[in-house]
Design a protein around this motif. Structure first.
Motif: not given
Length: 91
Positions: A11-28, A69-78
């Motif tokens: 799940y770490e890999k999936v989460m990191l892919e989603k973070i990069v895809e959404r450019k969240l690492h550039e926001m924080y 999908e689970r990662v997407d939901v968890a990211i929205e909560v975070a």
């Protein structure tokens, strides 16, 4: 006894892919991202593997989609939790 260095939660890999895809690492900054990643991963089940290639080869597409999908939901909560922290720190 030491666990092998290659063992990790897929799940770490999936989460990191989603973070990069959404450019969240550039926001924080790094500190916020560390807390953010912990918040995301704490909402997800552990799926420990040794080699990513094994998981990608043997994982059915439907299961991969469910994991994403689970990662997407968890990211929205975070994201909401980070926003709340910012709100309280600005008051």
């Amino acid at each position: 006894m030491k666990l092998h260095d290659d063992l990790h939660n897929y799940y770490e890999k999936v989460m990191l892919e989603k973070i990069v895809e959404r450019k969240l690492h550039e926001m924080y900054d790094e500190n916020v991202m560390a807390d953010f990643c912990c918040t995301v991963l704490n909402q997800l089940p552990a799926r420990y593997i040794r080699y990513d290639v094994d998981m990608e080869f043997y994982l059915p597409q439907s299961e991969r989609q469910q994991m994403e999908e689970r990662v997407d939901v968890a990211i929205e909560v975070a994201i909401k939790q980070v926003a709340k922290k910012k709100q309280f720190s600005n008051e």
